[in-house]
Each structure stands twice: as structure tokens, then as C-alpha cells.
Write a protein that holds these residues in place. Structure first.
Motif, PDB file in Angstrom:
ATOM      1  N   TRP A 119      77.260 142.254 -10.081  1.00 20.69           N
ATOM      2  CA  TRP A 119      78.709 142.100 -10.035  1.00 20.69           C
ATOM      3  C   TRP A 119      79.087 140.852  -9.240  1.00 20.69           C
ATOM      4  O   TRP A 119      79.892 140.036  -9.685  1.00 20.69           O
ATOM      5  N   GLN A 120      78.491 140.689  -8.060  1.00 21.99           N
ATOM      6  CA  GLN A 120      78.806 139.527  -7.229  1.00 21.99           C
ATOM      7  C   GLN A 120      78.340 138.237  -7.896  1.00 21.99           C
ATOM      8  O   GLN A 120      79.025 137.205  -7.811  1.00 21.99           O
ATOM      9  N   LEU A 121      77.207 138.280  -8.567  1.00 23.72           N
ATOM     10  CA  LEU A 121      76.724 137.105  -9.294  1.00 23.72           C
ATOM     11  C   LEU A 121      77.706 136.737 -10.408  1.00 23.72           C
ATOM     12  O   LEU A 121      78.055 135.567 -10.579  1.00 23.72           O
ATOM     13  N   ARG A 122      78.173 137.732 -11.131  1.00 26.49           N
ATOM     14  CA  ARG A 122      79.143 137.460 -12.210  1.00 26.49           C
ATOM     15  C   ARG A 122      80.443 136.919 -11.644  1.00 26.49           C
ATOM     16  O   ARG A 122      81.055 136.028 -12.224  1.00 26.49           O
ATOM     17  N   ARG A 123      80.871 137.456 -10.487  1.00 24.44           N
ATOM     18  CA  ARG A 123      82.078 136.937  -9.836  1.00 24.44           C
ATOM     19  C   ARG A 123      81.889 135.470  -9.465  1.00 24.44           C
ATOM     20  O   ARG A 123      82.785 134.656  -9.636  1.00 24.44           O
ATOM     21  N   PHE A 124      80.700 135.132  -8.946  1.00 22.44           N
ATOM     22  CA  PHE A 124      80.401 133.746  -8.587  1.00 22.44           C
ATOM     23  C   PHE A 124      80.444 132.852  -9.827  1.00 22.44           C
ATOM     24  O   PHE A 124      81.030 131.768  -9.806  1.00 22.44           O
ATOM     25  N   LEU A 125      79.838 133.314 -10.909  1.00 23.96           N
ATOM     26  CA  LEU A 125      79.830 132.519 -12.140  1.00 23.96           C
ATOM     27  C   LEU A 125      81.239 132.349 -12.689  1.00 23.96           C
ATOM     28  O   LEU A 125      81.596 131.268 -13.167  1.00 23.96           O
ATOM     29  N   ARG A 126      82.052 133.397 -12.621  1.00 24.67           N
ATOM     30  CA  ARG A 126      83.443 133.285 -13.085  1.00 24.67           C
ATOM     31  C   ARG A 126      84.202 132.291 -12.210  1.00 24.67           C
ATOM     32  O   ARG A 126      84.950 131.458 -12.699  1.00 24.67           O
ATOM     33  N   PHE A 127      83.994 132.376 -10.892  1.00 27.92           N
ATOM     34  CA  PHE A 127      84.606 131.405  -9.978  1.00 27.92           C
ATOM     35  C   PHE A 127      84.203 129.990 -10.390  1.00 27.92           C
ATOM     36  O   PHE A 127      85.033 129.088 -10.461  1.00 27.92           O
ATOM     37  N   SER A 128      82.912 129.804 -10.660  1.00 28.40           N
ATOM     38  CA  SER A 128      82.400 128.488 -11.012  1.00 28.40           C
ATOM     39  C   SER A 128      83.032 127.990 -12.311  1.00 28.40           C
ATOM     40  O   SER A 128      83.429 126.818 -12.407  1.00 28.40           O
ATOM     41  N   GLU A 129      83.127 128.860 -13.307  1.00 29.40           N
ATOM     42  CA  GLU A 129      83.760 128.484 -14.572  1.00 29.40           C
ATOM     43  C   GLU A 129      85.189 128.012 -14.344  1.00 29.40           C
ATOM     44  O   GLU A 129      85.612 126.981 -14.871  1.00 29.40           O
ATOM     45  N   ASP A 130      85.937 128.774 -13.538  1.00 29.22           N
ATOM     46  CA  ASP A 130      87.337 128.431 -13.268  1.00 29.22           C
ATOM     47  C   ASP A 130      87.456 127.126 -12.471  1.00 29.22           C
ATOM     48  O   ASP A 130      88.312 126.291 -12.764  1.00 29.22           O
TER      49      ASP A 130
END
Length: 139
Positions: free
Chosen positions: A24-35
Motif C-alpha cells: 500500500w505504501q509503495l503504491r502511494r509512493f508511486l502515485r505520488f511520483s506519477e503526480d
């Protein structure tokens, strides 16, 4: 008695909870990075390419093969990505001084500015992810 000997091993359920939290935290990080990348007008792959051009000790460039390895992509796909980055003014290709067959991918001034801004944003997010990675790796 040392601390490791006194520590209780996690249950299977606790292990799954840690893995879930990590994913979950990894996906949050990746979403942050995408944005964050979108906010700078680049894709996440373009940002990763910029980072990897700077990832080799004692030089500030990377070859297509090295970038392909770091990005876990096929070289022909990386050539296309470099072309898009070149068209955006982020990188430039230069022949290697010792081996004319080797193409070096260098950042331009625009690429350096973009990388600097995005790397700063990512540093702050990465710090919050570090504790989750550590917890997930405990057995």
C-alpha cells in the motif's frame, strides 16, 4: 540474552499485514511520483531515465544498455524514450570519446533543473517509505 533471541517471530497473519502495508505504501509512493512528474510535465519513465543518467559513479551520463538495465526495459524501447526526452530538451546524445559505437546520454540544463526539483520532492516522500520497508522486511 540478546534482543533477537527475546523477539517473538511474527505470525503468518502479521506477516501478511506487513506485506499489505508495504504494498500500500509503495503504491502511494508511486502515485505520488506519477503526480509529481505530471506536475513537471514529464512522465514517470522520463524522470527515471533522468535519475539513471546520474546513477553511475564518477560520470554524469549513461549508455542505452545501462539505462535499459536500470529501467528493466528492452534497449529499443529505451532508444525511443531517449528520443522523446531529447525532443523535450531534457537529454542529449553524445558519442563516447573512446568507443564511437557507444552513445552517452547526458542531461541538458533543462533536464538537470527538472531532475533537481523532482528529486527534492521524492526525497521527502522516500523518507516516509523507509520505515515501512524496514518493518516489512523484519521476519
Amino acid at each position: 540474552m540478546n534482543n533477537r533471541a527475546r523477539r517473538r517471530e511474527p505470525t503468518e497473519k502479521e506477516h501478511y499485514e506487513r506485506l499489505s502495508s508495504f504494498r500500500w505504501q509503495l503504491r502511494r509512493f508511486l502515485r505520488f511520483s506519477e503526480d509529481a512528474c505530471r506536475g513537471e510535465g514529464v512522465t514517470m519513465l522520463q524522470y527515471q531515465l533522468l535519475v539513471h543518467t546520474q546513477g553511475f559513479e564518477e560520470r554524469e551520463w549513461a549508455s542505452i544498455g545501462e539505462l535499459a538495465e536500470r529501467l528493466q526495459a528492452q534497449p529499443h524501447g529505451v532508444v525511443a524514450l531517449v528520443t522523446r526526452c531529447e525532443q523535450a530538451g531534457l537529454v542529449e546524445r553524445r558519442p563516447n570519446a573512446l568507443d564511437g559505437r557507444l552513445v552517452e546520454v547526458h542531461l541538458t540544463a533543462k533536464g538537470r533543473r527538472c531532475l533537481r526539483r523532482l528529486a527534492q520532492l521524492h526525497r521527502e516522500e522516500l523518507a516516509s517509505l523507509a520505515a515501512v520497508v524496514e518493518a516489512a522486511s523484519e521476519s
